[in-house]
Design a protein around this motif. Structure first.
Motif, PDB file in Angstrom:
ATOM      1  N   LEU A 213       2.319   2.226  -5.424  1.00  0.00           N
ATOM      2  CA  LEU A 213       2.327   1.060  -4.533  1.00  0.00           C
ATOM      3  C   LEU A 213       3.734   0.636  -4.107  1.00  0.00           C
ATOM      4  CD1 LEU A 213      -0.607  -1.077  -5.979  1.00  0.00           C
ATOM      5  CD2 LEU A 213      -0.441  -0.110  -3.677  1.00  0.00           C
ATOM      6  N   SER A 217       5.005   0.735  -0.226  1.00  0.00           N
ATOM      7  CA  SER A 217       5.520  -0.508   0.361  1.00  0.00           C
ATOM      8  C   SER A 217       6.936  -0.319   0.893  1.00  0.00           C
ATOM      9  CB  SER A 217       5.505  -1.636  -0.679  1.00  0.00           C
ATOM     10  OG  SER A 217       4.215  -1.860  -1.179  1.00  0.00           O
ATOM     11  N   TRP A 221       9.702  -0.492   4.976  1.00  0.00           N
ATOM     12  CA  TRP A 221      10.970  -1.208   5.179  1.00  0.00           C
ATOM     13  C   TRP A 221      12.154  -0.267   5.381  1.00  0.00           C
ATOM     14  CZ3 TRP A 221      10.986  -6.425   5.701  1.00  0.00           C
ATOM     15  CH2 TRP A 221       9.875  -7.142   5.217  1.00  0.00           C
ATOM     16  N   MET A 235      11.301  -3.198  -6.057  1.00  0.00           N
ATOM     17  CA  MET A 235       9.959  -3.777  -5.916  1.00  0.00           C
ATOM     18  C   MET A 235       9.157  -3.623  -7.208  1.00  0.00           C
ATOM     19  SD  MET A 235       8.730  -2.607  -2.118  1.00  0.00           S
ATOM     20  CE  MET A 235       9.266  -3.479  -0.634  1.00  0.00           C
ATOM     21  N   CYS A 239       7.778  -6.738  -9.328  1.00  0.00           N
ATOM     22  CA  CYS A 239       6.331  -6.900  -9.538  1.00  0.00           C
ATOM     23  C   CYS A 239       5.991  -6.907 -11.023  1.00  0.00           C
ATOM     24  CB  CYS A 239       5.571  -5.773  -8.840  1.00  0.00           C
ATOM     25  SG  CYS A 239       5.594  -5.896  -7.041  1.00  0.00           S
ATOM     26  N   CYS A 262       1.863  -5.760  -7.158  1.00  0.00           N
ATOM     27  CA  CYS A 262       2.250  -4.607  -6.330  1.00  0.00           C
ATOM     28  C   CYS A 262       1.402  -4.543  -5.062  1.00  0.00           C
ATOM     29  CB  CYS A 262       2.094  -3.309  -7.121  1.00  0.00           C
ATOM     30  SG  CYS A 262       3.230  -3.093  -8.501  1.00  0.00           S
ATOM     31  N   VAL A 265       2.574  -7.205  -2.590  1.00  0.00           N
ATOM     32  CA  VAL A 265       3.802  -6.763  -1.913  1.00  0.00           C
ATOM     33  C   VAL A 265       3.467  -5.748  -0.822  1.00  0.00           C
ATOM     34  CG1 VAL A 265       5.940  -5.443  -2.239  1.00  0.00           C
ATOM     35  CG2 VAL A 265       5.342  -7.271  -3.832  1.00  0.00           C
ATOM     36  N   TYR A 266       2.502  -4.866  -1.105  1.00  0.00           N
ATOM     37  CA  TYR A 266       2.099  -3.879  -0.092  1.00  0.00           C
ATOM     38  C   TYR A 266       1.504  -4.562   1.141  1.00  0.00           C
ATOM     39  CZ  TYR A 266      -0.714  -0.468   2.379  1.00  0.00           C
ATOM     40  OH  TYR A 266      -1.286   0.275   3.375  1.00  0.00           O
ATOM     41  N   SER A 269       4.227  -6.180   3.073  1.00  0.00           N
ATOM     42  CA  SER A 269       5.026  -5.140   3.734  1.00  0.00           C
ATOM     43  C   SER A 269       4.288  -4.568   4.932  1.00  0.00           C
ATOM     44  CB  SER A 269       5.363  -4.022   2.738  1.00  0.00           C
ATOM     45  OG  SER A 269       6.093  -4.511   1.646  1.00  0.00           O
ATOM     46  N   LEU A 270       2.976  -4.414   4.791  1.00  0.00           N
ATOM     47  CA  LEU A 270       2.157  -3.901   5.888  1.00  0.00           C
ATOM     48  C   LEU A 270       2.240  -4.813   7.102  1.00  0.00           C
ATOM     49  CD1 LEU A 270       0.157  -1.504   6.320  1.00  0.00           C
ATOM     50  CD2 LEU A 270      -1.681  -3.088   5.714  1.00  0.00           C
ATOM     51  N   GLY A 273       6.848  -5.503   7.355  1.00  0.00           N
ATOM     52  CA  GLY A 273       7.817  -4.426   7.127  1.00  0.00           C
ATOM     53  C   GLY A 273       8.621  -4.082   8.365  1.00  0.00           C
TER      54      GLY A 273
END
Length: 291
Positions: A213, A217, A221, A235, A239, A262, A265-266, A269-270, A273
């Protein structure tokens, strides 16, 4: 008491929380780079397959010696490595692709492991193997994680260039006599080794989450390999820390709490990002159309 002291009071007060945090840092430092290479080599689901494959070996170790760290670790490592070799041989000598071979072997391995523990243990034993208990990490388990992390970082430093070349252009590596299959096998050994060290803390089902993950993520970025590895590691550590605190204050299982962080955060980021998140892509597309 300041906000900082209140928030980090568990790590100040309890040894088991400090052990858990140290284990998370060691795991993050070694598994995040492995996850980046798995993603770049389009092997993300292979990591998941190997994570399931160590279950029967760990179960055999448990049945033979109880909750013995050496027995379960050796059993898990042998089972994971055996499955990786069998899947590789099956794809080499048949027309089945490697990912399909891994899927077939890991589903069988998972079923064998669950049957072994269910018939000879109890539901609590099965849950511990599947989901781990990072708050139960003791000094021997922490030592194992630290040793595996050190071995992984040293091995990746040696293997970095050939692994990167094989990920980007395997035909070129083969043309210059780079022995890509040797590096591929060595990399699979590292994957299994990290999953074995992680399953004591996070279980066979959750260990892959910390590996993959943060790497996925980070790809939203950054686009350079160095940036991906550094960001994925940061990350994973963040996490791990957030998941431990969340599980302590909300009274949730620690392993799933870490993987939930995690996952959060994904999702963020999706959306946000900078490299290929939904909002930045939409904004760039809008500006392009305006011009």
């Amino acid at each position: 008491m300041s906000m900082f002291n209140w928030l980090f009071q568990p790590f100040i007060e309890f040894d088991f929380m400090r052990y858990a945090l140290a284990a998370m840092v060691f795991l993050a430092v070694s598994t995040a780079p492995i996850g980046v290479f798995l993603m770049m080599r389009r092997m993300s689901l292979v990591g998941d397959a190997l994570g399931h494959a160590i279950l029967p070996g760990a179960a055999v170790g448990y049945l033979m010696a109880g909750l013995s760290l050496p027995a379960m670790s050796i059993g898990g490592f042998v089972a994971g490595l055996t499955m990786a070799l069998l899947a590789g041989l099956a794809s080499r000598f048949t027309n089945i692709k490697e990912d399909a071979s891994f899927a077939a072997f890991y589903l069988s391995s998972l079923a064998i492991g669950v049957v072994l523990v269910s018939r000879n243990g109890n539901s609590v034993d099965l849950l511990n193997l599947l989901f781990g208990s990072i708050l139960a990490v003791d000094l021997p388990a922490l030592t194992l994680v630290a040793v595996v992390s050190s071995i992984t970082l040293l091995a990746l430093a040696v293997m970095y260039r050939p692994l990167l070349l094989e990920s980007i252009d395997p035909l070129f590596l083969q043309a210059v006599g780079g022995r890509g299959s040797v590096w591929h096998l060595a990399f699979l050994v590292l994957v299994v080794l990290n999953l074995v060290s992680g399953f004591q803390a996070l279980g066979t089902l959750m260990a892959v989450g910390l590996m993959m993950l943060p790497a996925i993520s980070a790809r939203l970025w950054a686009n350079s390999m160095g940036g991906l590895i550094a960001l994925a590691t940061l990350m994973a550590i963040s996490c791990g820390l957030a998941g431990l605190l969340f599980s302590y204050y909300v009274e949730l299982p620690s392993g799933p709490a870490i993987i939930l962080c995690c996952g959060l955060v994904y999702v963020l980021s999706l959306i946000f990002g900078q490299e290929s998140g939904l909002l930045p892509r939409w904004w760039r597309h809008r500006r392009h159309r305006a011009h």
